[in-house]
Design a protein around this motif. Structure first.
Motif, PDB file in Angstrom:
ATOM      1  N   LYS A 184      45.985  26.857  -3.900  1.00 19.25           N
ATOM      2  CA  LYS A 184      46.276  25.571  -4.190  1.00 19.25           C
ATOM      3  C   LYS A 184      45.171  24.666  -3.669  1.00 19.25           C
ATOM      4  O   LYS A 184      44.712  23.752  -4.295  1.00 19.25           O
ATOM      5  CB  LYS A 184      47.458  25.022  -4.206  1.00 19.25           C
ATOM      6  N   LYS A 185      44.754  25.099  -2.402  1.00 16.41           N
ATOM      7  CA  LYS A 185      44.001  24.394  -1.737  1.00 16.41           C
ATOM      8  C   LYS A 185      43.102  25.204  -0.460  1.00 16.41           C
ATOM      9  O   LYS A 185      43.822  26.076   0.014  1.00 16.41           O
ATOM     10  CB  LYS A 185      44.337  23.112  -1.154  1.00 16.41           C
ATOM     11  N   SER A 186      41.836  25.038  -0.182  1.00 20.60           N
ATOM     12  CA  SER A 186      41.160  25.844   0.686  1.00 20.60           C
ATOM     13  C   SER A 186      40.272  24.996   1.600  1.00 20.60           C
ATOM     14  O   SER A 186      40.071  23.854   0.762  1.00 20.60           O
ATOM     15  CB  SER A 186      40.311  26.844   0.203  1.00 20.60           C
ATOM     16  N   GLY A 187      39.915  25.113   2.699  1.00 21.58           N
ATOM     17  CA  GLY A 187      38.823  24.452   3.491  1.00 21.58           C
ATOM     18  C   GLY A 187      38.665  24.774   4.743  1.00 21.58           C
ATOM     19  O   GLY A 187      39.061  26.095   5.156  1.00 21.58           O
ATOM     20  N   THR A 188      37.976  24.147   5.645  1.00 16.33           N
ATOM     21  CA  THR A 188      37.752  24.579   7.265  1.00 16.33           C
ATOM     22  C   THR A 188      38.864  23.893   7.881  1.00 16.33           C
ATOM     23  O   THR A 188      39.531  22.969   7.516  1.00 16.33           O
ATOM     24  CB  THR A 188      36.437  23.942   7.608  1.00 16.33           C
ATOM     25  N   CYS A 189      39.334  24.722   8.968  1.00 20.36           N
ATOM     26  CA  CYS A 189      40.181  24.063   9.909  1.00 20.36           C
ATOM     27  C   CYS A 189      39.718  24.248  11.320  1.00 20.36           C
ATOM     28  O   CYS A 189      38.769  25.149  11.604  1.00 20.36           O
ATOM     29  CB  CYS A 189      41.797  24.722   9.668  1.00 20.36           C
ATOM     30  N   GLN A 190      40.272  23.730  12.524  1.00 19.23           N
ATOM     31  CA  GLN A 190      39.861  24.086  13.657  1.00 19.23           C
ATOM     32  C   GLN A 190      41.164  24.675  14.501  1.00 19.23           C
ATOM     33  O   GLN A 190      42.362  24.390  14.069  1.00 19.23           O
ATOM     34  CB  GLN A 190      39.890  22.530  14.332  1.00 19.23           C
ATOM     35  N   LEU A 191      40.854  25.537  15.408  1.00 16.56           N
ATOM     36  CA  LEU A 191      41.747  26.158  16.127  1.00 16.56           C
ATOM     37  C   LEU A 191      41.475  26.042  17.851  1.00 16.56           C
ATOM     38  O   LEU A 191      40.172  26.092  17.945  1.00 16.56           O
ATOM     39  CB  LEU A 191      41.903  27.761  15.759  1.00 16.56           C
ATOM     40  N   GLN A 192      42.350  26.196  18.265  1.00 15.31           N
ATOM     41  CA  GLN A 192      42.211  25.854  19.844  1.00 15.31           C
ATOM     42  C   GLN A 192      42.361  27.244  20.647  1.00 15.31           C
ATOM     43  O   GLN A 192      43.676  27.958  20.141  1.00 15.31           O
ATOM     44  CB  GLN A 192      43.106  24.994  20.711  1.00 15.31           C
ATOM     45  N   LYS A 193      41.699  27.951  21.432  1.00 17.34           N
ATOM     46  CA  LYS A 193      41.993  29.146  21.965  1.00 17.34           C
ATOM     47  C   LYS A 193      42.801  28.725  23.288  1.00 17.34           C
ATOM     48  O   LYS A 193      42.226  27.963  24.051  1.00 17.34           O
ATOM     49  CB  LYS A 193      40.674  29.864  22.353  1.00 17.34           C
TER      50      LYS A 193
ATOM     51  N   ILE B 184      37.252  25.178  21.432  1.00 16.85           N
ATOM     52  CA  ILE B 184      37.710  24.712  19.886  1.00 16.85           C
ATOM     53  C   ILE B 184      36.847  25.869  18.798  1.00 16.85           C
ATOM     54  O   ILE B 184      35.738  25.863  19.064  1.00 16.85           O
ATOM     55  CB  ILE B 184      37.349  23.423  19.717  1.00 16.85           C
ATOM     56  N   LEU B 185      37.656  26.252  18.094  1.00 14.24           N
ATOM     57  CA  LEU B 185      37.191  27.449  17.055  1.00 14.24           C
ATOM     58  C   LEU B 185      37.063  26.797  15.807  1.00 14.24           C
ATOM     59  O   LEU B 185      38.064  25.909  15.543  1.00 14.24           O
ATOM     60  CB  LEU B 185      37.553  28.632  17.402  1.00 14.24           C
ATOM     61  N   SER B 186      36.225  27.264  14.708  1.00 10.55           N
ATOM     62  CA  SER B 186      36.462  26.810  13.296  1.00 10.55           C
ATOM     63  C   SER B 186      36.729  27.930  12.516  1.00 10.55           C
ATOM     64  O   SER B 186      36.518  29.045  12.855  1.00 10.55           O
ATOM     65  CB  SER B 186      34.858  26.270  12.728  1.00 10.55           C
ATOM     66  N   GLY B 187      37.631  27.763  11.612  1.00 15.28           N
ATOM     67  CA  GLY B 187      37.918  28.817  10.866  1.00 15.28           C
ATOM     68  C   GLY B 187      38.082  28.211   9.083  1.00 15.28           C
ATOM     69  O   GLY B 187      37.638  27.212   8.906  1.00 15.28           O
ATOM     70  N   GLU B 188      38.677  29.168   8.414  1.00 16.15           N
ATOM     71  CA  GLU B 188      38.862  28.820   7.143  1.00 16.15           C
ATOM     72  C   GLU B 188      40.193  28.983   6.906  1.00 16.15           C
ATOM     73  O   GLU B 188      40.961  29.875   7.142  1.00 16.15           O
ATOM     74  CB  GLU B 188      38.182  29.491   6.180  1.00 16.15           C
ATOM     75  N   TYR B 189      40.908  28.045   5.922  1.00 13.96           N
ATOM     76  CA  TYR B 189      42.359  28.204   5.359  1.00 13.96           C
ATOM     77  C   TYR B 189      42.415  28.159   3.944  1.00 13.96           C
ATOM     78  O   TYR B 189      41.410  27.753   3.231  1.00 13.96           O
ATOM     79  CB  TYR B 189      42.977  27.167   6.316  1.00 13.96           C
TER      80      TYR B 189
ATOM     81  N   ASP C  38      41.476  32.449   8.085  1.00 11.46           N
ATOM     82  CA  ASP C  38      40.549  33.451   8.385  1.00 11.46           C
ATOM     83  C   ASP C  38      39.453  32.963   9.674  1.00 11.46           C
ATOM     84  O   ASP C  38      39.133  31.739   9.730  1.00 11.46           O
ATOM     85  CB  ASP C  38      39.518  33.842   7.225  1.00 11.46           C
ATOM     86  N   ILE C  39      39.633  33.761  10.684  1.00 11.50           N
ATOM     87  CA  ILE C  39      38.779  33.393  11.889  1.00 11.50           C
ATOM     88  C   ILE C  39      38.061  34.752  12.397  1.00 11.50           C
ATOM     89  O   ILE C  39      38.822  35.728  12.614  1.00 11.50           O
ATOM     90  CB  ILE C  39      39.745  32.597  13.033  1.00 11.50           C
ATOM     91  N   ASP C  40      36.949  34.687  12.600  1.00 14.69           N
ATOM     92  CA  ASP C  40      36.222  35.374  13.177  1.00 14.69           C
ATOM     93  C   ASP C  40      36.405  37.178  12.654  1.00 14.69           C
ATOM     94  O   ASP C  40      36.328  37.935  13.225  1.00 14.69           O
ATOM     95  CB  ASP C  40      36.342  35.740  14.729  1.00 14.69           C
ATOM     96  N   GLY C  41      36.409  36.900  11.242  1.00 16.42           N
ATOM     97  CA  GLY C  41      36.624  38.124  10.504  1.00 16.42           C
ATOM     98  C   GLY C  41      38.010  38.440  10.451  1.00 16.42           C
ATOM     99  O   GLY C  41      38.419  39.664   9.766  1.00 16.42           O
ATOM    100  N   GLU C  42      38.959  38.091  11.098  1.00 13.69           N
ATOM    101  CA  GLU C  42      40.445  38.517  10.920  1.00 13.69           C
ATOM    102  C   GLU C  42      41.247  37.466  10.055  1.00 13.69           C
ATOM    103  O   GLU C  42      40.631  36.320  10.000  1.00 13.69           O
ATOM    104  CB  GLU C  42      41.018  38.310  12.344  1.00 13.69           C
ATOM    105  N   THR C  43      42.002  37.882   9.266  1.00 12.84           N
ATOM    106  CA  THR C  43      42.991  37.135   8.305  1.00 12.84           C
ATOM    107  C   THR C  43      44.407  37.254   8.941  1.00 12.84           C
ATOM    108  O   THR C  43      44.871  38.247   9.198  1.00 12.84           O
ATOM    109  CB  THR C  43      42.957  37.540   6.832  1.00 12.84           C
ATOM    110  N   VAL C  44      44.819  36.158   8.962  1.00  8.45           N
ATOM    111  CA  VAL C  44      46.411  35.895   9.234  1.00  8.45           C
ATOM    112  C   VAL C  44      47.070  35.053   8.043  1.00  8.45           C
ATOM    113  O   VAL C  44      46.522  34.016   7.892  1.00  8.45           O
ATOM    114  CB  VAL C  44      46.531  35.021  10.646  1.00  8.45           C
TER     115      VAL C  44
END
Length: 126
Positions: free
Chosen positions: A9-18, A24-29, A50-56
């Motif tokens: 329904k929606k996608s975009g970029t997101c930020q994650l914190q290690k 701060i890392l960037s990912g796709e949602y 999706d972050i660094d080639g991994e999908t959750v």
């Protein structure tokens, strides 16, 4: 043959914190609905990161009327990888109404308009 179908329904970029070093890392949602069967009956919501080639992928385990449980499930899986999503839906003051939850939008104090649950949003480190 799998009978689950993912309908974005929606996608975009997101930020994650290690959480180990606060980097701060960037990912796709992607967020959407899960349908099942030939007739594609509604089965629940999902949030995929999706972050660094991994999908959750987090699922709504009780087929509620909101993305919030899917986001919580995704958060739990990301926490196992020492990651935290910096999105509006994770701010304690974020709320939804019965009408807004299924749309993926909710409310934060101080904002006049509804905010997407996956909108990048700074969280405190506490």
């Amino acid at each position: 043959m799998r009978w689950e179908h993912f309908e974005p329904k929606k996608s975009g970029t997101c930020q994650l914190q290690k959480t180990t070093d606060n980097t701060i890392l960037s990912g796709e949602y992607e967020r959407g609905i899960v349908t099942t069967g030939k007739s594609r009956v509604f089965h629940g919501y999902y949030v995929r990161v999706d972050i660094d080639g991994e999908t959750v992928t987090g699922f709504d385990p009780i087929h509620s009327e909101s993305y919030h449980l899917a986001l919580q499930n995704c958060n739990a899986q990301l926490a196992e990888k020492d990651l935290r999503l910096l999105v509006a839906g994770n701010v304690p003051e974020y709320s939804e109404s019965a009408m807004s939850g299924g749309s993926g939008y909710g409310y934060l104090p101080g904002h006049k308009k509804a905010i997407d649950i996956m909108t990048s949003y700074p969280l405190d480190n506490g």
